[in-house]
Design a protein around this motif. Sequence first.
Motif, mmCIF file in Angstrom:
data_model
loop_
_atom_site.group_PDB
_atom_site.id
_atom_site.type_symbol
_atom_site.label_atom_id
_atom_site.label_comp_id
_atom_site.label_asym_id
_atom_site.label_seq_id
_atom_site.Cartn_x
_atom_site.Cartn_y
_atom_site.Cartn_z
ATOM 1 N N ASN A 1 -44.324 -100.477 5.830
ATOM 2 C CA ASN A 1 -43.118 -101.029 5.209
ATOM 3 C C ASN A 1 -41.960 -100.040 5.165
ATOM 4 O O ASN A 1 -40.826 -100.433 4.893
ATOM 5 C CB ASN A 1 -43.428 -101.620 3.820
ATOM 6 C CG ASN A 1 -43.935 -100.573 2.848
ATOM 7 O OD1 ASN A 1 -43.883 -99.387 3.149
ATOM 8 N ND2 ASN A 1 -44.431 -101.008 1.707
ATOM 9 N N ALA A 2 -42.228 -98.762 5.457
ATOM 10 C CA ALA A 2 -41.118 -97.797 5.471
ATOM 11 C C ALA A 2 -40.188 -98.035 6.651
ATOM 12 O O ALA A 2 -39.087 -97.492 6.696
ATOM 13 C CB ALA A 2 -41.656 -96.374 5.507
ATOM 14 N N MET A 3 -40.637 -98.862 7.611
ATOM 15 C CA MET A 3 -39.800 -99.128 8.784
ATOM 16 C C MET A 3 -38.656 -100.072 8.461
ATOM 17 O O MET A 3 -37.796 -100.320 9.294
ATOM 18 C CB MET A 3 -40.649 -99.757 9.894
ATOM 19 C CG MET A 3 -41.620 -98.804 10.538
ATOM 20 S SD MET A 3 -42.349 -99.500 12.021
ATOM 21 C CE MET A 3 -43.401 -100.749 11.350
ATOM 22 N N PHE A 4 -38.674 -100.651 7.243
ATOM 23 C CA PHE A 4 -37.740 -101.735 6.955
ATOM 24 C C PHE A 4 -36.288 -101.301 7.131
ATOM 25 O O PHE A 4 -35.463 -102.049 7.638
ATOM 26 C CB PHE A 4 -37.979 -102.274 5.532
ATOM 27 C CG PHE A 4 -37.214 -101.554 4.474
ATOM 28 C CD1 PHE A 4 -35.929 -101.960 4.118
ATOM 29 C CD2 PHE A 4 -37.749 -100.446 3.840
ATOM 30 C CE1 PHE A 4 -35.214 -101.278 3.148
ATOM 31 C CE2 PHE A 4 -37.038 -99.768 2.875
ATOM 32 C CZ PHE A 4 -35.765 -100.178 2.527
ATOM 33 N N ALA A 5 -35.980 -100.060 6.707
ATOM 34 C CA ALA A 5 -34.582 -99.629 6.717
ATOM 35 C C ALA A 5 -34.037 -99.593 8.141
ATOM 36 O O ALA A 5 -32.930 -100.083 8.408
ATOM 37 C CB ALA A 5 -34.461 -98.261 6.066
ATOM 38 N N SER A 6 -34.848 -99.041 9.065
ATOM 39 C CA SER A 6 -34.397 -98.979 10.463
ATOM 40 C C SER A 6 -34.162 -100.385 10.996
ATOM 41 O O SER A 6 -33.198 -100.632 11.727
ATOM 42 C CB SER A 6 -35.444 -98.274 11.318
ATOM 43 O OG SER A 6 -35.700 -97.007 10.812
ATOM 44 N N VAL B 1 -29.514 -101.353 2.266
ATOM 45 C CA VAL B 1 -30.607 -100.370 2.211
ATOM 46 C C VAL B 1 -30.745 -99.830 0.785
ATOM 47 O O VAL B 1 -31.852 -99.713 0.253
ATOM 48 C CB VAL B 1 -30.354 -99.230 3.231
ATOM 49 C CG1 VAL B 1 -31.336 -98.092 3.017
ATOM 50 C CG2 VAL B 1 -30.481 -99.768 4.651
ATOM 51 N N ALA B 2 -29.584 -99.561 0.149
ATOM 52 C CA ALA B 2 -29.622 -99.078 -1.239
ATOM 53 C C ALA B 2 -30.250 -100.128 -2.147
ATOM 54 O O ALA B 2 -31.112 -99.823 -2.982
ATOM 55 C CB ALA B 2 -28.211 -98.741 -1.707
ATOM 56 N N LEU B 3 -29.838 -101.398 -1.964
ATOM 57 C CA LEU B 3 -30.387 -102.485 -2.789
ATOM 58 C C LEU B 3 -31.891 -102.648 -2.555
ATOM 59 O O LEU B 3 -32.660 -102.860 -3.488
ATOM 60 C CB LEU B 3 -29.675 -103.809 -2.473
ATOM 61 C CG LEU B 3 -28.271 -103.963 -3.056
ATOM 62 C CD1 LEU B 3 -27.620 -105.249 -2.537
ATOM 63 C CD2 LEU B 3 -28.326 -104.006 -4.584
ATOM 64 N N ALA B 4 -32.274 -102.554 -1.271
ATOM 65 C CA ALA B 4 -33.696 -102.741 -0.953
ATOM 66 C C ALA B 4 -34.538 -101.625 -1.575
ATOM 67 O O ALA B 4 -35.597 -101.891 -2.152
ATOM 68 C CB ALA B 4 -33.890 -102.766 0.563
ATOM 69 N N PHE B 5 -34.037 -100.389 -1.487
ATOM 70 C CA PHE B 5 -34.781 -99.288 -2.108
ATOM 71 C C PHE B 5 -34.846 -99.488 -3.622
ATOM 72 O O PHE B 5 -35.853 -99.200 -4.258
ATOM 73 C CB PHE B 5 -34.142 -97.934 -1.768
ATOM 74 C CG PHE B 5 -34.685 -97.339 -0.494
ATOM 75 C CD1 PHE B 5 -36.006 -96.932 -0.421
ATOM 76 C CD2 PHE B 5 -33.890 -97.190 0.627
ATOM 77 C CE1 PHE B 5 -36.520 -96.388 0.752
ATOM 78 C CE2 PHE B 5 -34.390 -96.655 1.794
ATOM 79 C CZ PHE B 5 -35.707 -96.256 1.867
ATOM 80 N N GLY B 6 -33.717 -99.966 -4.196
ATOM 81 C CA GLY B 6 -33.707 -100.241 -5.629
ATOM 82 C C GLY B 6 -34.727 -101.308 -5.986
ATOM 83 O O GLY B 6 -35.486 -101.169 -6.950
#
Lengths: 776, 287
Positions: free
Chosen positions: A663-668, A645-650
């Motif tokens: 696309n904000a649903m990706f983390a869940s 999740v950290a990498l994806a946000f980065g």
Amino acid sequence: MMVDAAIRVVVRTSVRHRKMLLAGVAVASFAAAPSIRHIHVDLNSRALVPRSDPRLASSDRARALFGDRDSVVVGVTTTRDVLSDESVSLIDRLSTAVARTEGIDPDSVRSLATMTVVWGDGDGIHVGQLGPRAAAEHRVDAHVVEQIDRLGLADGLLLSPARDATIIVGNADDGADRYRLLRDLERLAASPTGRGTHIWLTGTALAQAALGRAAALDVLRLVPIVLVVLVLLLTLAFRSVPLALVAVTEVGISLLWTVIAITWSGSSVVVTMIVLPVLLIVVGVSDDIYVIRRYLRDAAASPHLPRERLLTDSISSGARPIILTTLSTAGGLLTLATTNLRPLQLFGIYGALAVATSGLMVFTVVPALLATIAAPRPPRASERRWTAPVPTFRAAAATAAAAILVAGVALTAAQKVFVDDSWIRNLPAASSVARGDRALNDRLGGTTSVDFVVRLRDGVGFDGRDGLRRLLLIQEAFAKGPHVGAVTSVATDVLRILAALTGRPYRDVVASLRVGPGGTEPIGDAEIQQCLLGMASADPRRLSAALDADYRQAHLTVYVRNGDYQRVAAVLETARRLERDPASGVLQLQPFGDGWISYFTVSALVGDQARSIGLALLLDGLLLSVFFRSLRTGVIGMLPAAMTVALAFGAIGVAALPLGIANAMFASIVIGVGMDFPVHVLATYERACAGGLRCGAALHGTLEEAGLSVTTSAIALALAFLVLLASSTAPTMQLGLVVAFGLATTGVLTLVLLPAALVLWNGRSKPEEDLKTAAT
Amino acid sequence: MTSSPAASVLLLCAVLVPSVIAPRDTPEGGSADAIVRAYNARDFGAPGWRRVSVELLNAGRLVRSFDVVNVWRRTGASVDTLYLLNAPLGLRGTAYLQREAEAVGGFGVDLYLPTAKGRVIALGGDMLAHGLLGSNFSYEDLRWLLPQESIQYRVAGATSMLGRRAVLLDARCAPGTCAGWRRARFYLATEDRFLVGADYFAADDAGSPPFKRLRVELATRAGNVWTAQRMRMDAANQQSTVITLRAFHFGGAPSSDDWYAATGLPGLLARLPASLPDAFDLPARHE
């Protein structure tokens, strides 16, 4: 142990009575399937936001006060003058047709044709609507054209400054069938026009319908593609078409039953849920991969075991991690139900239901289907030998250090993540509404409106010079915004009426009010009251849409070009600045309407999803800790998903991708699905340790047993999510890309970071020595 | 007759459709057309004047009020009516001229706003459904005569209203010919030929609730003429308008053509108080 025994009974019964079970499932599915025709899709943007939110209640009151609703916009662009006889005749015809369209409030329709114009000279002047006037005269007389110029009516609201575009705008009834509205208006837009003249469509109500239609078409297109891709990938992985079909059949049935449950519960499907089928197919197939891989391995190890026994032993012995992953995924999705937003709640509840159903199917339908098809071919030797390497202690320390470094960099880059979204931008670029919106934004003041209720300090009303002057200055403050194309309020209307009555140019009248009583032709309370009375007499609907009954609350609308979250946010910031400035005289600028609801929806959805990440990680950590009876294992199990999740946000921050509703649903999703990988690895590792193996040897066995399953699963799921790149909407494409990246990363981290963490947590023991010991 | 302040409280008439008693010509049992003809033929005190207060209420709360002097005359089948705003101060001198005739298209309104510096505005036909002074009373609701062209009347029954027997006249308007309503029910007092109420429907179907409802709450008689002392128009949006009669005089008011010309509206404030001092004797309310 009770759980294991119960699962064993369920699996054995399913295998033994497979025909009855499969027939029952088939009959139930076929019998209930027709009911899904009655599923209700709710496209109203109001459906996306929490009913209980006080800000929304205020917005609803403001909308009711001024009769504001979702807008429908029909635009006309022409290479000639819009005020030509031919164009005005077309606009008059279109205005009448729009007013007669089912689902549109006929009295709300405004256009050049319904615009109040004044004509005549000398002692008498006439007031009426331009359309009927032009129709009666069979022409648009020069005086009217001159008046439009003099009154500054080509201000980008109804008429473009270059007089090459105009709009017909109306309000959609709250309960209107937006699909039908879009269909009817698309038919209208396709009606013949003169050369160089085009009819366009836009507006929130139509954008919702276009988005819903695009999403529905996406589902119809993407679901088969995802199924085909999964069948191909699983066929390659299992080297068996029937085994691939077992997995896909299971998720198909789970999905169908979930959709039936949605229909029967009477819940509406909102736009954000339309991607759910694709998601659930991919999520559902994950556990099947582990079950089938394990079954293949056990079948190879015990080729002479009777099928019923083999299936019962194989599936029930691997049940615990599947139960855990089902619980963790369903739990992760259920955390969305704790949010205050209906689309996320529905997504969470029905997503969890689908995952739970799929989990149940793994122990019932899947063994029944596996027992029905031909016996599997044993895996090839190369497959059995494949394993990820066990890290040495030094390598594990280096991996951990690198992970900390990368996480730090990623979290720093994640600071650049920004929220942005727009109904229109989410549409397929080729859709009639997206094209219409582009064409009209280029020429007019903007198709996104942000509305405000303006209240002044000390109860100052807008029926006097002071109040109206303040309103004009507020209007001008908003107009300075970089993307603001036009601003309107009752101040504009009153000053235009005054200009029309006195024969003065509009800009001179504006200057008089701005200067105040010291000007050469000051405007007093009486003039303003008379203009309001004139407005009440000539266009009362417009007056009631601009002022409350007491004249103490004014409706101000800011039009934003190519409006999106960021641009609306800039307008709202201006409002806050005006509220803070005592010199502005503003008591309150309360936002409401289309633009604000879109902004609020995005803000709330993205914010809630971001908040749910922490809850999902916490819940999964707790589940892992309880399941493995070790807080340490729970923390280690969280590492791959948390790091991903950290990498994806980065990555999102570096790529400058905006975070929006979809696309904000990706983390869940990444946490929910990706958690499967470490669970299977840790469960296998725990079993190996329980069998008396030391760290290194246990890890080696674990990676040999679960490594291939994790790899297969990560590749299949990532590729399946990449199918979303074939979507017609940008946010869905971005969601597919980010989730695919996230799952692939989680898979890699599970095989690299997790073993390193296990080695480090086991202290100074050297895994390489354990391996040698185990070998001897 | 000139009303004193006390008498004015009792002898109210309103702007909408005052009426007349003509017991000898009671149309009870007659055809709808006969009822309409008899109603239009009644004596409504022309030429006459009255002074009314118009109060706009929102959810029962007074939000605005106007003090209006109203003068009318009858010329054959036509009626002309002048409205002059006496208060509030900022609107003083604002004037309307309403012309109505029985013929099709025989209805028009001219408006004068003092800020227009002598220019009179002729309101287009598409604006006649709008409310006078922003009230729930449209210009068309203020007609003295029931239009006979393009409207089909039918006697729909009888009822009791304002303590009187009333005939229920169902009116259907041909599409596009009436501004604001498609169907209406007029309640005409049978004995007095006096309009005591009306319901206005936006659609042809009278089954749905009316979008506005007129009720005469108090009425009085002066000679043969019955008129409303207080009447109320309620709209579906919780907005109401109450018109209360403050003073009146029937059978004596300016009636020459120069008074009823649109070009005369700008000078009305200067001329009318001199011609009708009694009408302006009362202090203006809600200044």
